[in-house]
Structure formats: C-alpha cells, structure tokens
Motif scaffolding. Sequence first.
Motif, PDB file in Angstrom:
ATOM      1  N   ARG A  61       0.750  -1.261   0.101  1.00 19.74           N
ATOM      2  CA  ARG A  61      -0.063  -0.025   0.104  1.00 19.74           C
ATOM      3  C   ARG A  61       0.819   1.273  -0.145  1.00 19.74           C
ATOM      4  N   GLY A  62       1.977   1.260   0.671  1.00 20.32           N
ATOM      5  CA  GLY A  62       2.883   2.420   0.873  1.00 20.32           C
ATOM      6  C   GLY A  62       3.518   2.659  -0.642  1.00 20.32           C
ATOM      7  N   GLU A  63       3.812   1.561  -1.180  1.00 21.12           N
ATOM      8  CA  GLU A  63       4.437   1.961  -2.542  1.00 21.12           C
ATOM      9  C   GLU A  63       3.585   2.383  -3.649  1.00 21.12           C
ATOM     10  N   LEU A  64       2.278   1.866  -3.252  1.00 22.33           N
ATOM     11  CA  LEU A  64       0.981   2.245  -4.176  1.00 22.33           C
ATOM     12  C   LEU A  64       0.965   3.794  -4.199  1.00 22.33           C
ATOM     13  N   VAL A  65       0.541   4.156  -3.017  1.00 16.80           N
ATOM     14  CA  VAL A  65       0.290   5.435  -2.420  1.00 16.80           C
ATOM     15  C   VAL A  65       1.520   6.463  -2.997  1.00 16.80           C
ATOM     16  N   ARG A  66       2.648   5.909  -2.866  1.00 20.12           N
ATOM     17  CA  ARG A  66       3.718   6.757  -3.180  1.00 20.12           C
ATOM     18  C   ARG A  66       3.825   7.354  -4.710  1.00 20.12           C
ATOM     19  N   LEU A  67       3.449   6.100  -5.380  1.00 11.52           N
ATOM     20  CA  LEU A  67       3.511   6.256  -6.811  1.00 11.52           C
ATOM     21  C   LEU A  67       2.231   7.112  -7.369  1.00 11.52           C
ATOM     22  N   ASP A  78      -4.019   5.469   4.410  1.00 15.61           N
ATOM     23  CA  ASP A  78      -5.277   5.050   5.219  1.00 15.61           C
ATOM     24  C   ASP A  78      -6.355   5.174   4.433  1.00 15.61           C
ATOM     25  N   GLU A  79      -6.424   5.642   3.279  1.00 11.94           N
ATOM     26  CA  GLU A  79      -7.600   5.723   2.482  1.00 11.94           C
ATOM     27  C   GLU A  79      -7.807   4.586   1.547  1.00 11.94           C
ATOM     28  N   VAL A  80      -6.895   3.575   1.593  1.00 11.19           N
ATOM     29  CA  VAL A  80      -6.755   2.648   0.429  1.00 11.19           C
ATOM     30  C   VAL A  80      -7.267   0.933   1.462  1.00 11.19           C
ATOM     31  N   THR A  81      -8.056   0.363   0.761  1.00  7.04           N
ATOM     32  CA  THR A  81      -8.406  -0.753   1.115  1.00  7.04           C
ATOM     33  C   THR A  81      -7.912  -1.731   0.175  1.00  7.04           C
ATOM     34  N   ALA A  82      -6.836  -2.674   0.613  1.00  4.56           N
ATOM     35  CA  ALA A  82      -6.096  -3.506  -0.463  1.00  4.56           C
ATOM     36  C   ALA A  82      -5.979  -4.975   0.365  1.00  4.56           C
ATOM     37  N   GLY A 105       7.142  -7.211  -4.720  1.00  6.26           N
ATOM     38  CA  GLY A 105       6.841  -6.003  -4.227  1.00  6.26           C
ATOM     39  C   GLY A 105       5.856  -5.907  -3.196  1.00  6.26           C
ATOM     40  N   VAL A 106       5.068  -6.984  -2.894  1.00  4.58           N
ATOM     41  CA  VAL A 106       4.058  -6.841  -1.952  1.00  4.58           C
ATOM     42  C   VAL A 106       4.466  -7.872  -0.753  1.00  4.58           C
ATOM     43  N   ARG A 107       5.862  -8.402  -0.743  1.00  6.56           N
ATOM     44  CA  ARG A 107       6.126  -9.229   0.440  1.00  6.56           C
ATOM     45  C   ARG A 107       6.158  -8.520   1.617  1.00  6.56           C
ATOM     46  N   PRO A 108       6.695  -7.074   1.638  1.00  9.69           N
ATOM     47  CA  PRO A 108       6.895  -6.650   3.070  1.00  9.69           C
ATOM     48  C   PRO A 108       5.590  -6.305   3.758  1.00  9.69           C
ATOM     49  N   GLU A 109       4.385  -6.719   3.191  1.00  5.43           N
ATOM     50  CA  GLU A 109       3.130  -6.559   4.094  1.00  5.43           C
ATOM     51  C   GLU A 109       3.067  -8.096   4.662  1.00  5.43           C
TER      52      GLU A 109
END
Length: 210
Positions: A61-67, A78-82, A105-109
């Motif tokens: 989510r963090g990477e997506l929001v930064r993009l 905190d506005e993203v449901t993933a 890319g999603v492994r940190p979650e």
Amino acid sequence: MAAWAKRLAGVRGVLLDISGVLYDSGEGGGTPIDGSVEAVARLKRSQLKVRFCTNESQKSRGELVRLLRRLGFDISEDEVTAPAPAACQILKERGLRPHLLIHDGVRPEFDQIDTSNPNCVVMADAGDDFSYRNMNQAFQLLMELERPVLISLGKGRYYKETSGLMLDVGAYMKALEYACGIEAEVVGKPSPEFFRSALQAMGLEAHQAQ
C-alpha cells in the motif's frame, strides 16, 4: 440532471477502483487516465467521503500510494483498502502459516506473518514468478495438506498496462483449484467482505455509497 440527483440522493461516499480507473500501470510507474487526477480532487472538495479499493498485489500500500502521489493524486495510505493487509488479518485470526506465491513488491506486507512449516498457500499477482516450478511447488504443498487452504488476493482474469493486457492472478488461481480439486478463498474484489470492510472504514452502509 434530475435523474442523477434522484440516483445520488442519500449517497454519502464513493468507492473508487485504482488500476484501470485512475491510472494504467506500466513502464516508469504508469500514466494517469485522462481526467482522473482532477476527478479525485473534485470529489475530495465535495461533502462525499472517498475511499480507494484495489486488488493491486504487486506493490505494498505504501509503495502504491507513493506512486499515485507522484502521478498527482491526493491520496493517503489510510484511504486505501487492499487485499494483502486483509489477508494478513485472516492468517493471524486462523493461525495459518502461508507458503507465499506472490510478487516481491508486496512481500513486505507479510513481514509479521509466520511462514514456517506452511499449512496454506497465499497467492497474488506474482508476475514473472508464476513459473512452472513455483506453481508446482504450491500445488505439491496443497496436495500434501489434509485440509488444503488456498487464499487468493483477487480473482481477476487480466488487467491493462501501458504495454497491453496482462494475465492476472485469477487464471493461475483456477489452475490450482482444478489441479487440487479445491475452491480458493478470495480476499479482494469481488468478495463482498472486501467491500464491506471498505464501507466500515468509511462509517457508511452499502446504500450510502456508490
């Protein structure tokens, strides 16, 4: 206009998809869809609550929001449901230890999730990691389990990148379902529970959102 006013009567929030609605992913991070940045800004200036729902499973989510912020969108994490955070909650609640067939890319979650001695498989859009070897490893693990559990972060057939259409996780999920004779548990769209969690975060009922 009268018809639209009637349709929107009582609506207090908007759920927005991201990939293919706000932007097309691809080389260099992707490109915004024409008018999408302005549309989000306009919604944010209105009285409506706005939440973003995505099946994105190649990025945290963090990477997506930064993009998205680099592309000009007004959006916070905190506005993203993933699906990945929702899957982690399920794993913890049920004491499941996953074998992860996912994109790096999603492994940190999943950093706080115990993956030793797996008793289930979690799959996502693994991209090039959907190799025969990796699919077969997931298949073998499921076949060895007395009660196999397969959790998929979405079930999409394909999605669009700037370079063209790409196979999504659903195609690979169906392969494992067929080979193992099981049914996957889908976390993400179109699961009703996924949308209910987004509505809960907004403090709204289903009839109050579009």
